[in-house]
Scaffold this motif. Structure first.
Motif, PDB file in Angstrom:
ATOM      1  N   TRP A 187      31.345 -29.504   1.679  1.00 23.43           N
ATOM      2  CA  TRP A 187      30.640 -29.770   0.421  1.00 23.43           C
ATOM      3  C   TRP A 187      29.964 -31.135   0.463  1.00 23.43           C
ATOM      4  CZ3 TRP A 187      31.502 -27.651  -4.973  1.00 23.43           C
ATOM      5  CH2 TRP A 187      31.711 -26.253  -4.928  1.00 23.43           C
ATOM      6  N   TYR A 188      30.633 -32.111   1.057  1.00 28.18           N
ATOM      7  CA  TYR A 188      29.998 -33.429   1.162  1.00 28.18           C
ATOM      8  C   TYR A 188      28.789 -33.362   2.100  1.00 28.18           C
ATOM      9  CZ  TYR A 188      29.255 -38.399   1.721  1.00 28.18           C
ATOM     10  OH  TYR A 188      28.675 -39.639   1.727  1.00 28.18           O
ATOM     11  N   HIS A 189      28.944 -32.642   3.196  1.00 30.08           N
ATOM     12  CA  HIS A 189      27.838 -32.467   4.144  1.00 30.08           C
ATOM     13  C   HIS A 189      26.656 -31.777   3.460  1.00 30.08           C
ATOM     14  CE1 HIS A 189      25.652 -30.806   7.626  1.00 30.08           C
ATOM     15  NE2 HIS A 189      26.179 -31.798   8.314  1.00 30.08           N
ATOM     16  N   ALA A 190      26.936 -30.757   2.645  1.00 30.31           N
ATOM     17  CA  ALA A 190      25.874 -30.044   1.928  1.00 30.31           C
ATOM     18  C   ALA A 190      25.170 -30.963   0.942  1.00 30.31           C
ATOM     19  CB  ALA A 190      26.451 -28.833   1.202  1.00 30.31           C
ATOM     20  N   ALA A 191      25.948 -31.812   0.266  1.00 27.68           N
ATOM     21  CA  ALA A 191      25.359 -32.741  -0.701  1.00 27.68           C
ATOM     22  C   ALA A 191      24.393 -33.704  -0.026  1.00 27.68           C
ATOM     23  CB  ALA A 191      26.468 -33.524  -1.412  1.00 27.68           C
ATOM     24  N   ILE A 192      24.794 -34.210   1.145  1.00 26.22           N
ATOM     25  CA  ILE A 192      23.942 -35.176   1.844  1.00 26.22           C
ATOM     26  C   ILE A 192      22.714 -34.513   2.440  1.00 26.22           C
ATOM     27  CG2 ILE A 192      23.822 -36.739   3.815  1.00 26.22           C
ATOM     28  CD1 ILE A 192      25.368 -37.870   1.470  1.00 26.22           C
ATOM     29  N   THR A 193      22.896 -33.427   3.179  1.00 27.43           N
ATOM     30  CA  THR A 193      21.774 -32.836   3.917  1.00 27.43           C
ATOM     31  C   THR A 193      20.791 -32.082   3.027  1.00 27.43           C
ATOM     32  OG1 THR A 193      23.137 -30.892   4.433  1.00 27.43           O
ATOM     33  CG2 THR A 193      23.069 -32.662   6.063  1.00 27.43           C
ATOM     34  N   ASN A 194      21.286 -31.467   1.951  1.00 28.73           N
ATOM     35  CA  ASN A 194      20.410 -30.644   1.111  1.00 28.73           C
ATOM     36  C   ASN A 194      19.827 -31.392  -0.078  1.00 28.73           C
ATOM     37  OD1 ASN A 194      20.787 -28.441   2.756  1.00 28.73           O
ATOM     38  ND2 ASN A 194      22.354 -27.499   1.472  1.00 28.73           N
ATOM     39  N   PHE A 195      20.595 -32.336  -0.664  1.00 26.18           N
ATOM     40  CA  PHE A 195      20.174 -32.909  -1.937  1.00 26.18           C
ATOM     41  C   PHE A 195      19.960 -34.425  -1.918  1.00 26.18           C
ATOM     42  CE2 PHE A 195      22.528 -28.995  -3.070  1.00 26.18           C
ATOM     43  CZ  PHE A 195      21.459 -28.297  -3.612  1.00 26.18           C
ATOM     44  N   TYR A 196      20.523 -35.133  -0.942  1.00 28.82           N
ATOM     45  CA  TYR A 196      20.296 -36.576  -0.906  1.00 28.82           C
ATOM     46  C   TYR A 196      18.818 -36.935  -0.709  1.00 28.82           C
ATOM     47  CZ  TYR A 196      21.212 -41.522  -0.107  1.00 28.82           C
ATOM     48  OH  TYR A 196      21.228 -42.884  -0.205  1.00 28.82           O
TER      49      TYR A 196
ATOM     50  N   THR B  14      12.378 -39.866   3.614  1.00 29.33           N
ATOM     51  CA  THR B  14      13.743 -39.425   3.317  1.00 29.33           C
ATOM     52  C   THR B  14      14.377 -38.742   4.518  1.00 29.33           C
ATOM     53  OG1 THR B  14      13.042 -37.260   2.450  1.00 29.33           O
ATOM     54  CG2 THR B  14      13.193 -39.084   0.875  1.00 29.33           C
ATOM     55  N   GLN B  15      13.542 -38.115   5.349  1.00 31.11           N
ATOM     56  CA  GLN B  15      14.085 -37.401   6.501  1.00 31.11           C
ATOM     57  C   GLN B  15      14.697 -38.350   7.527  1.00 31.11           C
ATOM     58  OE1 GLN B  15      14.261 -34.004   6.258  1.00 31.11           O
ATOM     59  NE2 GLN B  15      13.428 -34.594   4.266  1.00 31.11           N
ATOM     60  N   LEU B  16      14.263 -39.610   7.538  1.00 30.56           N
ATOM     61  CA  LEU B  16      14.860 -40.598   8.437  1.00 30.56           C
ATOM     62  C   LEU B  16      16.336 -40.788   8.119  1.00 30.56           C
ATOM     63  CD1 LEU B  16      14.774 -42.898  10.543  1.00 30.56           C
ATOM     64  CD2 LEU B  16      14.043 -44.424   8.680  1.00 30.56           C
ATOM     65  N   TYR B  17      16.675 -40.817   6.834  1.00 29.57           N
ATOM     66  CA  TYR B  17      18.063 -41.023   6.412  1.00 29.57           C
ATOM     67  C   TYR B  17      18.945 -39.856   6.853  1.00 29.57           C
ATOM     68  CZ  TYR B  17      16.366 -44.866   3.509  1.00 29.57           C
ATOM     69  OH  TYR B  17      15.810 -46.040   3.073  1.00 29.57           O
ATOM     70  N   ILE B  18      18.427 -38.644   6.695  1.00 27.57           N
ATOM     71  CA  ILE B  18      19.208 -37.471   7.091  1.00 27.57           C
ATOM     72  C   ILE B  18      19.342 -37.411   8.601  1.00 27.57           C
ATOM     73  CG2 ILE B  18      19.438 -34.973   6.854  1.00 27.57           C
ATOM     74  CD1 ILE B  18      19.565 -36.626   4.242  1.00 27.57           C
ATOM     75  N   PHE B  19      18.289 -37.791   9.300  1.00 25.78           N
ATOM     76  CA  PHE B  19      18.365 -37.824  10.766  1.00 25.78           C
ATOM     77  C   PHE B  19      19.432 -38.812  11.232  1.00 25.78           C
ATOM     78  CE2 PHE B  19      17.077 -39.898  14.758  1.00 25.78           C
ATOM     79  CZ  PHE B  19      17.180 -38.806  15.615  1.00 25.78           C
ATOM     80  N   ILE B  20      19.475 -39.988  10.608  1.00 22.72           N
ATOM     81  CA  ILE B  20      20.475 -40.996  10.965  1.00 22.72           C
ATOM     82  C   ILE B  20      21.879 -40.448  10.732  1.00 22.72           C
ATOM     83  CG2 ILE B  20      21.471 -43.211  10.230  1.00 22.72           C
ATOM     84  CD1 ILE B  20      18.590 -44.179   9.785  1.00 22.72           C
ATOM     85  N   PHE B  21      22.102 -39.812   9.590  1.00 25.64           N
ATOM     86  CA  PHE B  21      23.410 -39.239   9.259  1.00 25.64           C
ATOM     87  C   PHE B  21      23.825 -38.183  10.285  1.00 25.64           C
ATOM     88  CE2 PHE B  21      25.924 -35.950   7.066  1.00 25.64           C
ATOM     89  CZ  PHE B  21      26.987 -36.712   6.589  1.00 25.64           C
TER      90      PHE B  21
END
Length: 405
Positions: free
Chosen positions: A236-245, A260-267
């Motif tokens: 659920w935490y992974h879904a929150a970050i990758t889908n909605f952050y 915004t995609q840079l942040y998800i790529f870093i994560f």
């Protein structure tokens, strides 16, 4: 030379060639899956979709994988099917073809359903290949396999910026080529897999089937339930970050889609490194310890993430991605040791469950964001890693060894 061959036949040697090949296919498979969330910003604009509808797209993909993976694993534990691997990726090929040309929301759902079927087949059978090639280094072998998947997932932000922003939805057509490449490579793996099974059949009659003692079945069930709950929190935490952050960064900090995609790529990239190191670390320090660290170590950073600006979000995403995904491969190996003799079922449950719970999380979190706003949902999700305290109730590594000795 004969001694080396004999040692290999007993499963003691780690076959890195097979592990790296199946890990590479895992990268291809999960990079295709990563297309789905990567195309979210494009679909939201072109089809005027709500957060909940976007969640249902993920739900269609991941629920298929979640329901079928344990079923595939359970069936192939009894009757392994090596050539199911390339057949599964053929389904993925047709799913990506449909996504590229989908004229409406419903065709998108059907297309991602086919991608989910391919994933459901690949993961439990791929984990069985890893188990056969692992030798004594189960944690490291599973890490090599899972890091391929996490590396593939981390490509989603890059694909959004380089493919889907300029090309739109039709950019998905390029991933039919990736699916075709995966099918070809899996034909080679399937041939090796079949040869390995044939050689094992000659000696299997002399070996006793591993059984969980009746007195410990209740403890095993409790341990499995705890493990499932921990996977729930992480997913659920992974879904929150990758889908909605990304949407949170757009609305709260005014960032563009590409930024915004840079942040998800870093994560996700940090998570891929954490996944790779988590396995060998668990071989040395214990699987339960790494599972606990991955959850509780990430909890403080998860809590403060919604309150920091876009500058401080970068190091937090980097560290948190590494920590929370360090247990991704470890929970699979732990489940396999908790359920000896049920390799496909255990990996199907853990990986499939991660997909399914992440899908459910996408729908629920999307609905809550529509209802209450995105910021309160992101703040609440920061407390999910604290569920990692339950990891202390899992059976110790030493106890698992005693159960199977």
């Amino acid at each position: 030379m004969e001694a080396a061959v004999q040692k290999q036949n007993t499963g003691q040697i780690t076959l890195y060639r097979i592990l790296f090949i199946i890990g590479f296919v895992h990268l291809l498979n999960d990079s295709i899956q990563a297309v789905i969330p990567a195309v979210f910003p494009i679909l939201e604009k072109s089809m005027n979709l709500t957060y909940m509808q976007l969640g249902f797209i993920t739900f269609s993909l991941q629920l298929t994988a979640s329901l079928l993976q344990p079923a595939v694993g359970f069936y192939t534990d009894k009757k392994p099917m090596p050539y199911l691997l390339p057949i599964g990726l053929t389904c993925t090929f047709f799913g990506m073809l449909g996504l590229a040309f989908a004229p409406n929301y419903w065709i998108v759902l059907v297309s991602v359903f086919f991608v989910g079927i391919g994933s459901a087949v690949f993961h439990p059978e791929g984990s069985r290949v890893v188990h056969l090639a692992a030798g004594e280094r189960k944690g490291l072998a599973q890490s090599i396999f899972q890091v391929g998947g996490n590396a593939g997932q981390s490509l989603a932000p890059i694909m959004t910026a380089l493919i889907f922003v300029p090309m739109g939805q039709f950019g998905a057509i390029w991933f039919t080529l990736i699916a075709g490449m995966a099918v070809i490579v899996l034909l080679y793996i399937a041939n090796w897999y079949k040869e390995k099974l044939d050689s094992r059949k000659k000696t299997s009659a002399k070996k006793a089937v591993v059984q969980v003692p009746a007195a410990r079945k209740k403890q095993v069930k409790i341990g499995l339930m705890l493990l499932i709950f921990l996977v729930f929190a992480r997913s659920w935490y992974h879904a929150a970050i990758t889908n909605f952050y990304p949407f949170y960064l757009i609305h709260e900090h005014g960032l563009s889609i590409s930024k915004t995609q840079l942040y998800i790529f870093i994560f996700l990239a940090a998570g891929a490194i954490g996944t790779f190191l988590g396995g060998p670390l668990s071989d040395r320090f214990g699987r339960r310890n790494i599972i606990a660290f991955s959850m509780l170590g990430s909890a403080p950073l998860a809590v403060i993430l919604p309150y920091v600006n876009e500058f401080w979000a970068i190091p937090i995403m980097l560290i948190n991605g590494f920590i929370i995904l360090s247990s991704f491969s470890v929970v699979v190996v732990y489940a396999q040791e908790l359920m000896p003799g049920k390799i496909g079922t255990a990996s199907g449950l853990m990986v499939g469950l991660a997909f399914g719970l992440g899908a459910l999380g996408s729908v629920v979190l999307g609905a809550l964001a529509d209802l209450f706003g995105l910021k309160p949902v992101m703040i609440a999700c920061g407390f999910l890693p604290f569920i990692g305290m339950l990891s202390m109730l899992l059976p110790s590594d030493q106890k698992l060894k005693e159960w199977t000795s």
